[in-house]
Design a protein around this motif. Structure first.
Motif, PDB file in Angstrom:
ATOM      1  N   HIS A 180      29.482  26.377  50.594  1.00 25.03           N
ATOM      2  CA  HIS A 180      28.548  25.800  52.033  1.00 25.03           C
ATOM      3  C   HIS A 180      29.985  24.307  51.792  1.00 25.03           C
ATOM      4  N   ALA A 181      28.949  24.323  53.315  1.00 23.21           N
ATOM      5  CA  ALA A 181      29.998  22.457  53.436  1.00 23.21           C
ATOM      6  C   ALA A 181      28.680  21.775  52.497  1.00 23.21           C
ATOM      7  N   ALA A 182      29.606  20.701  52.017  1.00 31.41           N
ATOM      8  CA  ALA A 182      28.075  19.511  51.786  1.00 31.41           C
ATOM      9  C   ALA A 182      27.895  19.111  52.206  1.00 31.41           C
ATOM     10  N   PRO A 183      26.337  18.529  52.969  1.00 29.27           N
ATOM     11  CA  PRO A 183      26.185  17.423  53.674  1.00 29.27           C
ATOM     12  C   PRO A 183      26.203  16.258  53.612  1.00 29.27           C
ATOM     13  N   GLU A 184      26.699  15.242  54.723  1.00 29.46           N
ATOM     14  CA  GLU A 184      27.079  14.457  54.821  1.00 29.46           C
ATOM     15  C   GLU A 184      26.530  13.077  53.981  1.00 29.46           C
ATOM     16  N   PRO A 185      27.103  12.314  53.529  1.00 35.51           N
ATOM     17  CA  PRO A 185      26.476  11.505  52.956  1.00 35.51           C
ATOM     18  C   PRO A 185      25.129  10.923  53.598  1.00 35.51           C
ATOM     19  N   LEU A 186      23.854  10.558  53.174  1.00 30.82           N
ATOM     20  CA  LEU A 186      23.157   9.894  53.981  1.00 30.82           C
ATOM     21  C   LEU A 186      23.081   8.175  53.822  1.00 30.82           C
ATOM     22  N   LEU A 187      22.983   7.225  55.191  1.00 32.42           N
ATOM     23  CA  LEU A 187      23.945   5.992  55.525  1.00 32.42           C
ATOM     24  C   LEU A 187      23.143   5.357  54.908  1.00 32.42           C
ATOM     25  N   THR A 188      23.091   3.980  55.111  1.00 29.73           N
ATOM     26  CA  THR A 188      22.029   2.974  54.237  1.00 29.73           C
ATOM     27  C   THR A 188      21.754   1.937  55.231  1.00 29.73           C
ATOM     28  N   PHE A 189      20.811   1.171  55.526  1.00 32.47           N
ATOM     29  CA  PHE A 189      20.517   0.635  56.500  1.00 32.47           C
ATOM     30  C   PHE A 189      21.886  -0.892  57.039  1.00 32.47           C
ATOM     31  N   GLU A 190      22.613  -1.147  56.680  1.00 35.42           N
ATOM     32  CA  GLU A 190      23.108  -1.759  56.597  1.00 35.42           C
ATOM     33  C   GLU A 190      24.469  -1.360  57.336  1.00 35.42           C
ATOM     34  N   GLU A 191      24.722   0.520  56.564  1.00 33.72           N
ATOM     35  CA  GLU A 191      25.986   0.893  57.554  1.00 33.72           C
ATOM     36  C   GLU A 191      25.654   1.824  58.443  1.00 33.72           C
ATOM     37  N   VAL A 192      23.764   1.916  58.673  1.00 36.30           N
ATOM     38  CA  VAL A 192      23.748   1.938  60.663  1.00 36.30           C
ATOM     39  C   VAL A 192      23.904   0.389  61.611  1.00 36.30           C
ATOM     40  N   ALA A 193      23.377  -1.238  60.731  1.00 34.81           N
ATOM     41  CA  ALA A 193      23.853  -2.075  61.828  1.00 34.81           C
ATOM     42  C   ALA A 193      25.452  -1.665  61.604  1.00 34.81           C
ATOM     43  N   ARG A 234      16.860   5.110  54.571  1.00 36.71           N
ATOM     44  CA  ARG A 234      17.840   5.918  54.735  1.00 36.71           C
ATOM     45  C   ARG A 234      18.110   6.911  56.516  1.00 36.71           C
ATOM     46  N   CYS A 235      19.507   6.929  56.407  1.00 39.45           N
ATOM     47  CA  CYS A 235      19.598   7.831  57.792  1.00 39.45           C
ATOM     48  C   CYS A 235      20.642   9.150  58.068  1.00 39.45           C
ATOM     49  N   ASP A 236      20.341  10.199  58.279  1.00 37.41           N
ATOM     50  CA  ASP A 236      21.031  10.849  58.385  1.00 37.41           C
ATOM     51  C   ASP A 236      22.901  10.232  59.589  1.00 37.41           C
ATOM     52  N   LEU A 237      23.468  10.902  59.374  1.00 40.40           N
ATOM     53  CA  LEU A 237      24.547  10.619  60.647  1.00 40.40           C
ATOM     54  C   LEU A 237      24.222  11.404  62.320  1.00 40.40           C
ATOM     55  N   ASP A 238      24.070  12.117  61.696  1.00 34.77           N
ATOM     56  CA  ASP A 238      23.896  13.165  62.742  1.00 34.77           C
ATOM     57  C   ASP A 238      22.865  13.349  63.179  1.00 34.77           C
ATOM     58  N   ASP A 239      21.815  12.780  62.539  1.00 37.40           N
ATOM     59  CA  ASP A 239      20.252  11.908  63.447  1.00 37.40           C
ATOM     60  C   ASP A 239      20.814  11.338  64.669  1.00 37.40           C
ATOM     61  N   LEU A 240      21.312  10.216  63.640  1.00 40.44           N
ATOM     62  CA  LEU A 240      21.620   8.736  64.213  1.00 40.44           C
ATOM     63  C   LEU A 240      22.766   8.611  65.461  1.00 40.44           C
ATOM     64  N   GLY A 273      12.885   3.557  68.046  1.00 36.64           N
ATOM     65  CA  GLY A 273      12.142   4.117  67.532  1.00 36.64           C
ATOM     66  C   GLY A 273      14.119   5.018  66.336  1.00 36.64           C
ATOM     67  N   VAL A 274      14.775   4.429  66.073  1.00 38.97           N
ATOM     68  CA  VAL A 274      15.978   4.730  65.099  1.00 38.97           C
ATOM     69  C   VAL A 274      15.762   6.118  63.589  1.00 38.97           C
ATOM     70  N   PRO A 275      15.698   6.728  63.644  1.00 42.76           N
ATOM     71  CA  PRO A 275      15.785   7.883  62.920  1.00 42.76           C
ATOM     72  C   PRO A 275      15.681   7.584  61.440  1.00 42.76           C
ATOM     73  N   PHE A 276      15.736   6.590  60.919  1.00 38.61           N
ATOM     74  CA  PHE A 276      15.330   6.239  59.409  1.00 38.61           C
ATOM     75  C   PHE A 276      14.116   6.743  59.006  1.00 38.61           C
TER      76      PHE A 276
END
Length: 86
Positions: free
Chosen positions: A28-41, A70-76, A59-62
């Motif tokens: 199975h493919a590994a999930p993408e790592p979760l983004l930190t708040f600063e990475e989302v910014a 944390r935020c999932d890149l696909d959700d963002l 309503g940012v999906p944190f």
């Protein structure tokens, strides 16, 4: 006849199950790592202070892990598509 404790057959069976479990993990493919708040910014190209002031309103999906956001890149990406303006 069931294996006896000293004949090693039970151990082989346990190793076989463990190996299969690891093989399943590797296929199975590994999930993408979760983004930190600063990475989302950075991804949104805005100052972290502005995002921090408005993320609930927008309503940012944190979600929280402990005290960290944390935020999932696909959700963002889905949130961005949903809030795209013409």
């Amino acid at each position: 006849m069931p294996p006896r404790p000293g004949d090693g057959a039970g151990r082989h069976q346990r190793l076989s199950r463990t190996t299969n479990r690891w093989e399943n993990c590797l296929t199975h493919a590994a999930p993408e790592p979760l983004l930190t708040f600063e990475e989302v910014a950075t991804y949104l190209r805005m100052p972290a202070s502005r995002l921090y002031d408005r993320w609930r309103e927008w309503g940012v999906p944190f979600f929280k892990i402990g005290q960290q956001l944390r935020c999932d890149l696909d959700d963002l990406r889905a949130w961005l598509v949903q809030h795209r303006t013409a």
